[in-house]
Enzyme design. Structure first.
Site, PDB file in Angstrom:
ATOM      1  N   ASN A  42      29.046  33.876  -1.573  1.00  0.00           N
ATOM      2  CA  ASN A  42      29.808  33.647  -3.027  1.00  0.00           C
ATOM      3  C   ASN A  42      31.515  33.951  -2.356  1.00  0.00           C
ATOM      4  O   ASN A  42      31.658  34.784  -2.475  1.00  0.00           O
ATOM      5  CB  ASN A  42      29.233  33.413  -4.018  1.00  0.00           C
ATOM      6  CG  ASN A  42      29.052  35.070  -4.112  1.00  0.00           C
ATOM      7  OD1 ASN A  42      28.955  36.131  -2.726  1.00  0.00           O
ATOM      8  ND2 ASN A  42      27.931  36.221  -5.264  1.00  0.00           N
ATOM      9  N   ALA A  46      39.053  32.666 -10.882  1.00  0.00           N
ATOM     10  CA  ALA A  46      39.511  32.591 -12.138  1.00  0.00           C
ATOM     11  C   ALA A  46      39.175  31.429 -12.860  1.00  0.00           C
ATOM     12  O   ALA A  46      39.287  31.364 -14.034  1.00  0.00           O
ATOM     13  CB  ALA A  46      41.354  32.892 -11.948  1.00  0.00           C
ATOM     14  N   GLU A  55      24.834  29.844  -0.859  1.00  0.00           N
ATOM     15  CA  GLU A  55      24.522  28.731   0.038  1.00  0.00           C
ATOM     16  C   GLU A  55      25.169  27.344   0.540  1.00  0.00           C
ATOM     17  O   GLU A  55      24.536  26.812   1.820  1.00  0.00           O
ATOM     18  CB  GLU A  55      23.125  28.276  -1.503  1.00  0.00           C
ATOM     19  CG  GLU A  55      22.200  29.364  -1.403  1.00  0.00           C
ATOM     20  CD  GLU A  55      22.371  29.978  -2.535  1.00  0.00           C
ATOM     21  OE1 GLU A  55      23.906  30.474  -2.664  1.00  0.00           O
ATOM     22  OE2 GLU A  55      21.344  30.298  -3.637  1.00  0.00           O
ATOM     23  N   CYS A  90      22.535  24.553  -5.878  1.00  0.00           N
ATOM     24  CA  CYS A  90      22.910  24.285  -3.921  1.00  0.00           C
ATOM     25  C   CYS A  90      21.293  23.844  -4.121  1.00  0.00           C
ATOM     26  O   CYS A  90      21.118  23.607  -2.710  1.00  0.00           O
ATOM     27  CB  CYS A  90      22.043  25.915  -3.651  1.00  0.00           C
ATOM     28  SG  CYS A  90      23.818  27.112  -4.633  1.00  0.00           S
TER      29      CYS A  90
HETATM   30 ZN   LIG Z   1      24.201  27.737  -5.888  1.00  0.00          ZN
END
Ligand SMILES: [Zn+2]
Length: 131
Positions: A42, A46, A55, A90
């Protein structure tokens, strides 16, 4: 590659996560039937809406490297007590390319659960829906 090995690769991606806001690193590892593995972490921003999940990072890497078909499993690794299931965005992105994908969701202690993507996104909307 075994499921356990794929989960391990997802955990290894924690080191690259950029998570100054949530402090919740997530790693992902997407496996193709050819044995290729596309990893992701990930990456927060900001401007929170610009954040991308592990993912989707892995998905974009796979597609941008010419692998759109034959995805067999994705491992997702979080650090918490709960299994790290993919978010709605996702799930939708995965469904586009692999509606029958196996999803391996791992938690901080390294254990994981497997479910089919079709159970996480029942009656999903995908390319076939447009025909
Ligand atoms: Zn996700």
């Amino acid at each position: 590659m075994t499921d356990q090995e794929l989960v391990k690769k997802a955990f290894e991606m924690h080191q690259f996560s950029y998570v100054p806001y949530s402090h919740f690193p997530v790693g992902a590892a997407l496996l193709s039937e050819e044995g290729r593995v596309f990893t992701g972490c990930n990456v927060e921003n900001a401007a929170y809406g610009s954040t991308i999940c592990a993912e989707r990072t892995a998905i974009v890497k796979a597609v941008s490297e010419g692998c759109r078909e034959g995805w067999t499993a994705i491992a997702i690794a979080g650090q918490g007590e709960d299994f790290c299931w993919p978010c709605g965005a996702c799930r939708q992105m995965l469904y586009e390319f692999a509606p029958n994908l196996r999803v391996l969701a791992a938690r901080g202690d390294g254990t994981f659960r497997e479910v089919p993507l079709s159970s996480l996104l029942p009656c999903g909307f995908g390319p076939k829906s447009l025909k």
